[in-house]
Design a protein around this motif. Structure first.
Motif, short mmCIF file in Angstrom:
data_model
loop_
_atom_site.label_atom_id
_atom_site.label_comp_id
_atom_site.label_asym_id
_atom_site.label_seq_id
_atom_site.Cartn_x
_atom_site.Cartn_y
_atom_site.Cartn_z
N PHE A 24 -2.80 -21.04 4.24
CA PHE A 24 -3.95 -20.16 4.15
C PHE A 24 -4.01 -19.54 2.76
N LEU A 25 -5.24 -19.28 2.31
CA LEU A 25 -5.46 -18.51 1.10
C LEU A 25 -5.80 -17.10 1.52
N ILE A 26 -5.02 -16.15 1.07
CA ILE A 26 -5.25 -14.75 1.41
C ILE A 26 -5.50 -13.97 0.12
N ARG A 27 -6.64 -13.29 0.07
CA ARG A 27 -6.98 -12.47 -1.10
C ARG A 27 -6.71 -11.01 -0.77
N VAL A 28 -5.92 -10.37 -1.61
CA VAL A 28 -5.54 -8.98 -1.36
C VAL A 28 -5.90 -8.09 -2.54
N GLN A 29 -6.28 -6.87 -2.23
CA GLN A 29 -6.40 -5.81 -3.22
C GLN A 29 -5.17 -4.92 -3.06
N LEU A 30 -4.51 -4.63 -4.17
CA LEU A 30 -3.31 -3.84 -4.08
C LEU A 30 -3.14 -2.98 -5.32
N PRO A 31 -2.42 -1.87 -5.20
CA PRO A 31 -2.16 -1.03 -6.37
C PRO A 31 -1.44 -1.84 -7.44
N ASP A 32 -1.90 -1.74 -8.67
CA ASP A 32 -1.31 -2.49 -9.77
C ASP A 32 -0.09 -1.74 -10.29
N SER A 33 0.96 -1.77 -9.49
CA SER A 33 2.18 -1.05 -9.84
C SER A 33 3.39 -1.89 -9.50
N PRO A 34 4.49 -1.71 -10.22
CA PRO A 34 5.70 -2.52 -9.98
C PRO A 34 6.17 -2.44 -8.54
N GLY A 35 6.52 -3.58 -8.00
CA GLY A 35 7.09 -3.62 -6.67
C GLY A 35 6.10 -3.82 -5.54
N GLY A 65 6.92 -14.68 9.26
CA GLY A 65 7.26 -16.08 9.04
C GLY A 65 6.45 -16.77 7.98
N ALA A 66 5.65 -16.02 7.20
CA ALA A 66 4.81 -16.63 6.17
C ALA A 66 5.65 -16.95 4.93
N ASP A 67 5.44 -18.12 4.39
CA ASP A 67 6.13 -18.56 3.17
C ASP A 67 5.11 -18.64 2.05
N ILE A 68 5.28 -17.84 0.98
CA ILE A 68 4.33 -17.83 -0.14
C ILE A 68 4.56 -19.05 -1.02
N LEU A 69 3.52 -19.87 -1.17
CA LEU A 69 3.60 -21.08 -1.98
C LEU A 69 3.19 -20.85 -3.42
N SER A 70 2.22 -19.97 -3.65
CA SER A 70 1.77 -19.69 -5.01
C SER A 70 0.97 -18.40 -5.03
N VAL A 71 0.90 -17.81 -6.24
CA VAL A 71 0.19 -16.54 -6.43
C VAL A 71 -0.65 -16.66 -7.70
N ASP A 72 -1.86 -16.11 -7.67
CA ASP A 72 -2.72 -16.08 -8.85
C ASP A 72 -3.38 -14.73 -8.95
N VAL A 73 -3.32 -14.13 -10.14
CA VAL A 73 -4.00 -12.85 -10.38
C VAL A 73 -5.46 -13.15 -10.71
N VAL A 74 -6.35 -12.65 -9.88
CA VAL A 74 -7.78 -12.89 -10.07
C VAL A 74 -8.38 -11.87 -11.03
N GLU A 75 -8.00 -10.62 -10.85
CA GLU A 75 -8.63 -9.54 -11.62
C GLU A 75 -7.70 -8.33 -11.62
N ARG A 76 -7.74 -7.58 -12.73
CA ARG A 76 -6.98 -6.33 -12.82
C ARG A 76 -7.84 -5.29 -13.50
N GLY A 77 -7.71 -4.03 -13.07
CA GLY A 77 -8.44 -2.95 -13.70
C GLY A 77 -8.45 -1.70 -12.86
N ASN A 78 -8.48 -0.54 -13.53
CA ASN A 78 -8.53 0.76 -12.84
C ASN A 78 -7.40 0.93 -11.84
N GLY A 79 -6.22 0.39 -12.18
CA GLY A 79 -5.07 0.57 -11.33
C GLY A 79 -5.03 -0.31 -10.10
N ILE A 80 -5.97 -1.26 -10.01
CA ILE A 80 -6.05 -2.16 -8.85
C ILE A 80 -5.91 -3.61 -9.32
N ALA A 81 -5.19 -4.40 -8.56
CA ALA A 81 -5.08 -5.83 -8.83
C ALA A 81 -5.68 -6.60 -7.66
N ILE A 82 -6.35 -7.69 -7.97
CA ILE A 82 -6.87 -8.61 -6.95
C ILE A 82 -6.06 -9.90 -7.09
#
Length: 217
Positions: A3-14, A27-44
Motif C-alpha cells: 500500500f501507498l500511505i501518504r502522511v502529514q507529520l511534524p517535521d521534527s527528528p524522530g 505487521g507493516a514492513d516499510i519498503l520505501s519512503v519519499d518526501v513529497v513536500e516540506r514547509g511550515n514545520g510540516i512534512a508530507i
C-alpha cells in the motif's frame, strides 16, 4: 499486499521513526519512503508498506495516527516500490526513441509521480485529441477539455462538468501541465487520491518542460 500511505507529520527528528515503529506493531514492513513536500514545520511523506495478508489497510491509518501530530491523507494499493528518481532514465529513453516519445512519456510518468494513469492531449478546433495514453488510462472518449489551451501546470477541479462520471465516481484527483505549447498537455489522474501537492505539480511541470525540449514540441 503493498500500500501507498501518504502522511502529514511534524517535521521534527524522530517523528518518522515513531511512525515506522507504530506501523511495525500491525505487521507493516516499510519498503520505501519519499518526501513529497516540506514547509511550515510540516512534512508530507509517501510510504510504500507491505501488509500481511488478512490485515485491513485501516490498520495502517490507526497505527500511523497513534503518533502525536500525524494525519493520514490517503491509503491505496500500490504495486512495487516508489520510483521517484527515474526522470533521467525516462528522458534518456524518450531521446533514444523520439518517434515513440509521447507513448513512453505517458507510460512512464505515473510511476514517477505516483499517479494511476496519464494522457497526452492536444487542443484542436474539432475538439480535444488524445495523442498517447498509459496502459491504465481510461478508454472512454474525452469530448471536452475546457482548460485547454493551458498556460501553466495546475491542479484541476475533479468535479467540473467536463470530468467523466466514471472518473468522479472513483474520486480521481487530476493535474495537468503544458507540454511545450499551451495547446498540448500532459494530464495525470490519481483515482482515490491523494490530492496533488504544489511540489508535485511543480515537479510535473519541470519534467514536462525537459521532455518538450527533447521532443522539440
Amino acid at each position: 499486499m503493498s500500500f501507498l500511505i501518504r502522511v502529514q507529520l511534524p517535521d521534527s527528528p524522530g517523528t518518522l521513526g515513531a511512525v515506522a515503529t507504530a506501523l511495525g506493531t500491525v505487521g507493516a514492513d516499510i519498503l520505501s519512503v519519499d518526501v513529497v513536500e516540506r514547509g511550515n514545520g510540516i512534512a508530507i511523506d509517501d510510504l510504500v508498506v507491505e501488509l500481511p495478508s488478512g490485515r485491513l489497510p485501516d490498520a495502517l491509518i490507526t497505527a500511523a495516527e497513534s503518533v502525536e501530530g500525524v494525519e493520514v491523507d490517503a491509503v491505496r494499493p500500490y504495486a512495487g516500490v516508489l520510483d521517484t528518481h527515474r526522470e533521467l532514465e525516462l528522458v534518456e529513453e524518450i531521446a533514444a526513441q523520439p518517434a515513440l516519445g509521447l507513448e513512453i512519456l505517458a507510460e512512464g510518468v505515473p510511476r514517477i509521480i505516483r499517479a494511476g494513469w496519464s494522457l497526452v492531449v492536444q487542443y484542436t478546433e474539432e475538439g480535444p485529441k488524445r495523442l498517447a495514453s498509459s496502459s491504465a488510462a481510461p478508454e472512454a472518449a474525452i469530448t471536452n477539455l475546457p482548460w485547454l489551451p493551458l498556460e501553466r501546470a495546475t491542479v484541476l477541479d475533479a468535479e467540473d462538468d467536463w470530468v467523466p462520471a466514471t472518473w468522479q465516481e472513483l474520486g480521481t484527483e487530476l493535474a495537468a501541465t503544458p507540454l511545450g505549447k499551451p495547446g498540448k498537455a500532459l494530464l495525470v489522474g490519481r483515482p482515490g487520491g491523494p490530492m496533488f501537492r504544489a511540489a508535485e505539480v511543480a515537479r510535473l511541470a519541470h519534467f514536462a518542460g525537459i521532455v518538450a525540449v527533447v521532443l522539440d514540441s
